[in-house]
Every structure is written in C-alpha cells, then in structure tokens.
Motif scaffolding. Structure first.
Motif, PDB file in Angstrom:
ATOM      1  N   LEU A   1      42.210  57.120  42.632  1.00 42.20           N
ATOM      2  CA  LEU A   1      42.621  55.797  42.161  1.00 42.20           C
ATOM      3  C   LEU A   1      44.137  55.689  42.053  1.00 42.20           C
ATOM      4  CD1 LEU A   1      39.794  55.111  39.577  1.00 42.20           C
ATOM      5  CD2 LEU A   1      40.251  53.809  41.669  1.00 42.20           C
ATOM      6  N   LYS A   2      44.790  56.776  41.644  1.00 43.48           N
ATOM      7  CA  LYS A   2      46.249  56.751  41.564  1.00 43.48           C
ATOM      8  C   LYS A   2      46.855  56.517  42.951  1.00 43.48           C
ATOM      9  CE  LYS A   2      50.356  59.112  39.940  1.00 43.48           C
ATOM     10  NZ  LYS A   2      50.974  60.361  39.451  1.00 43.48           N
ATOM     11  N   ARG A   3      46.300  57.162  43.961  1.00 52.37           N
ATOM     12  CA  ARG A   3      46.793  56.985  45.331  1.00 52.37           C
ATOM     13  C   ARG A   3      46.563  55.538  45.811  1.00 52.37           C
ATOM     14  NH1 ARG A   3      44.245  61.427  49.091  1.00 52.37           N
ATOM     15  NH2 ARG A   3      45.809  60.663  50.572  1.00 52.37           N
ATOM     16  N   VAL A   4      45.422  54.980  45.434  1.00 52.13           N
ATOM     17  CA  VAL A   4      45.097  53.594  45.805  1.00 52.13           C
ATOM     18  C   VAL A   4      46.109  52.626  45.178  1.00 52.13           C
ATOM     19  CG1 VAL A   4      43.421  51.750  45.293  1.00 52.13           C
ATOM     20  CG2 VAL A   4      42.631  53.933  46.240  1.00 52.13           C
ATOM     21  N   ILE A   5      46.427  52.862  43.901  1.00 51.79           N
ATOM     22  CA  ILE A   5      47.364  51.996  43.177  1.00 51.79           C
ATOM     23  C   ILE A   5      48.781  52.165  43.740  1.00 51.79           C
ATOM     24  CG2 ILE A   5      48.445  51.689  40.895  1.00 51.79           C
ATOM     25  CD1 ILE A   5      45.399  52.514  39.918  1.00 51.79           C
ATOM     26  N   GLU A   6      49.144  53.405  44.036  1.00 51.90           N
ATOM     27  CA  GLU A   6      50.467  53.652  44.630  1.00 51.90           C
ATOM     28  C   GLU A   6      50.572  53.052  46.033  1.00 51.90           C
ATOM     29  OE1 GLU A   6      50.785  57.887  44.168  1.00 51.90           O
ATOM     30  OE2 GLU A   6      51.870  57.708  42.262  1.00 51.90           O
ATOM     31  N   ALA A   7      49.421  52.875  46.693  1.00 50.41           N
ATOM     32  CA  ALA A   7      49.412  52.263  48.031  1.00 50.41           C
ATOM     33  C   ALA A   7      49.546  50.745  47.936  1.00 50.41           C
ATOM     34  CB  ALA A   7      48.129  52.632  48.773  1.00 50.41           C
ATOM     35  N   GLY A   8      49.555  50.211  46.709  1.00 44.50           N
ATOM     36  CA  GLY A   8      49.832  48.784  46.548  1.00 44.50           C
ATOM     37  C   GLY A   8      48.695  47.901  46.080  1.00 44.50           C
ATOM     38  N   ILE A   9      47.516  48.469  45.851  1.00 41.55           N
ATOM     39  CA  ILE A   9      46.423  47.632  45.323  1.00 41.55           C
ATOM     40  C   ILE A   9      46.679  47.409  43.831  1.00 41.55           C
ATOM     41  CG2 ILE A   9      43.954  47.509  44.816  1.00 41.55           C
ATOM     42  CD1 ILE A   9      43.341  48.721  47.405  1.00 41.55           C
ATOM     43  N   SER A  10      46.758  46.131  43.436  1.00 40.96           N
ATOM     44  CA  SER A  10      47.145  45.835  42.052  1.00 40.96           C
ATOM     45  C   SER A  10      46.021  45.190  41.248  1.00 40.96           C
ATOM     46  CB  SER A  10      48.371  44.923  42.045  1.00 40.96           C
ATOM     47  OG  SER A  10      48.069  43.730  42.741  1.00 40.96           O
ATOM     48  N   HIS A  11      44.815  45.193  41.798  1.00 36.56           N
ATOM     49  CA  HIS A  11      43.645  44.670  41.067  1.00 36.56           C
ATOM     50  C   HIS A  11      42.528  45.702  41.222  1.00 36.56           C
ATOM     51  CE1 HIS A  11      40.520  41.159  40.540  1.00 36.56           C
ATOM     52  NE2 HIS A  11      40.327  42.153  39.704  1.00 36.56           N
ATOM     53  N   VAL A  12      42.210  46.359  40.108  1.00 29.44           N
ATOM     54  CA  VAL A  12      41.305  47.505  40.127  1.00 29.44           C
ATOM     55  C   VAL A  12      40.149  47.272  39.159  1.00 29.44           C
ATOM     56  CG1 VAL A  12      41.135  49.991  39.674  1.00 29.44           C
ATOM     57  CG2 VAL A  12      43.246  49.044  40.657  1.00 29.44           C
TER      58      VAL A  12
END
Length: 289
Positions: A102-113
């Motif tokens: 999830l950290k990698r996903v957020i760092e990749a720019g997804i801002s709605h989790v």
C-alpha cells in the motif's frame, strides 16, 4: 470523482471483490481488477468489462507503476488465509507485506485508498459498536488489520491521501467460504441431510448480504471526501438461530436443527452488532443527490 475514473480492485476474484467489481461497473466506474488466478477471473460475469491483471501484490518484483498507472482509487480487499482468524501469519507475514504494497501504491500517486477492515478489530466488546469505539482485537487477524490501519494513519502524516477503512461485519451470499454457516447449511439441505449441527444459536450478530455490502463499498469509492473508519454493516442484531431458521424456511426444507452441538466461539462476544449510522447517512446523501 467522476464516473470516468478508474478503480484498482485487489482480491477482485474473492468473495467481496467479485461483487464489488460488479457494483463499481454498475455505477459507471472503469475497473482494473487484480488477482492471482486468471482462470478464476475468466469465470466472472464481468471479465470482459474490466482490465484484468494477474498479480501477486506481495511479490517483491511487483511492478507497482504498471499496476497503478492511470488509476484514481484503490479498493484493497486482498488478504490471504481466511477464515483462519487465529493464525500468526496474519501479522508475521501478511501485515508487513500488505503495508509495503500500500505504501508503494500511495507513493506511486494513488490518493484515494479504501481498505477493508473487520469487526474482529473490536475484539470482545459487546453491544452496538460505533466507529469511535477503541479497537481491542483478540485474534491475530483482528490485530493485523487494526495494526495496518494504524500504520496507514501514520503514513497519512507523510503523504496526503484519503483513507477509507471499511470494517466488514458478517457477510453472506454467493461465493462465500464453503465452510461458513449458511454455505454449510445450504450444502446439508442440498445433500438431503436429516439434521444440521450448530451451536445453540443465541449469539447476536450483524449480518449483511454481500450485494448490499458491495454497494456500500462502491458508495464509499464515489465519495473521495469521506475519510476514516466506516462500519460496513446492517446495524441490526440478529441471532444465529434466527438467521438459520430463516434460511431453512426460504429453502422450504424439513432439516432438523441440532442446536447446542457446538460450543460458542471464544474470540467473539455473545452479542454485538455494528452502528450503521455513518454508512446510512452517506447512502441517504447519495440518493438525495
């Protein structure tokens, strides 16, 4: 979020995922679905309507960029090893891998989790449980999910993202685990068994049909402005016995219930259900819009 937005659904072929994908498509979202097995995915009614990606999200060589490129939100449902709630691997193995993903996903720019949590985060607390009740998990599974939630809240201090933590209560319906209560009952009825072994059935639980649960989660995905914990539940206590008797009537079966054959579970209180005010309010606002 407009309807042209794309949602990445992990665990898309699982019990909740398969229904959530349908609910999101019905709302006009584009869906990128991921799972480990393309054969299971091909059997889904929505397979031709989504972009399916075979991915093991816990693999160290996962290309997160490719998985998340062009995605506006993630609904993260994947979690292996259920319904074995007592296994230590939930926090020894899955928790760190899940957080890292999830950290990698957020760092990749997804801002709605959106991440699915569990009513087991509340532990042995009784009565109606609102989202503000302090979590006191007593199972490795509940502990792992609650800790993931705390980790992600800490991550929010470094990265701005909406975190919707959807605590699932007791879900039932098509595609659920074959060992779950209603699935076992249906099998006993189908096989013509004379009786069905169960506990005394006095426990009060919060039961939600899977289609309704998927619809609640899809509503959350369409509300980027909503952050925090949301109970995904019916808000009504129903006894296990009532649930079973209702299904027996629906099936017009003469099966006898062998009440009291099993003892009660030690990791669940005798009476608890979700406070559904928050999700109900969101649904009302959605229908009013």
């Amino acid at each position: 979020m407009g309807h042209s937005s794309t949602v990445l659904v992990t665990g898309a072929t699982g019990f909740v995922g398969r229904h959530l994908v349908s609910a999101l498509l019905a709302k006009g979202f584009k869906v990128r679905a991921s799972g480990r097995n393309v054969e299971i995915a091909r059997a889904m009614p929505w397979f031709e309507d989504v972009e399916f990606r075979v991915a093991d999200i816990h693999a160290p060589d996962l290309d997160v960029g490719v998985l998340t490129d062009g995605v506006d939100a993630i609904a993260h449902l994947a979690w292996p090893g259920l319904p074995n709630y007592q296994a230590l691997f939930h926090f020894e193995r899955t928790l760190p891998l899940d957080y890292a993903f999830l950290k990698r996903v957020i760092e990749a720019g997804i801002s709605h989790v959106l991440v699915t949590g569990t009513c087991f985060e509340y532990g042995l607390q009784s009565g109606p449980l609102s989202e503000t009740v302090i979590a006191q998990p007593c199972t490795p599974y509940g502990l792992a999910k609650h800790t993931l939630h705390r980790f992600l809240e800490a991550l929010q201090r470094e990265h701005a993202f909406t975190l919707q933590w959807a605590r699932l209560f007791y879900l039932h319906g098509a595609g659920q685990n074959p060992n779950s209560l209603l699935a076992s009952l249906d099998r006993a009825i189908d096989e013509g068994d004379a009786q069905f072994n169960m506990s005394a059935g006095d426990q009060l639980r919060d039961y939600l049909e899977i289609g309704q649960a998927a619809s609640q989660l899809a509503s959350l995905i369409s509300r980027r402005d909503v952050d925090g914990v949301i109970n995904c539940c019916s808000g009504y206590p129903v006894s296990v016995r009532t649930l079973v008797e209702q299904r027996v009537r629906e099936r017009q079966s003469a099966i006898a219930l062998n009440l009291g054959h099993y003892g009660y579970s030690g990791h669940e209180p005798m009476a608890f259900w979700g406070d559904a005010r928050r999700i109900s309010q969101l649904r009302r606002e959605e229908h009013a819009a």
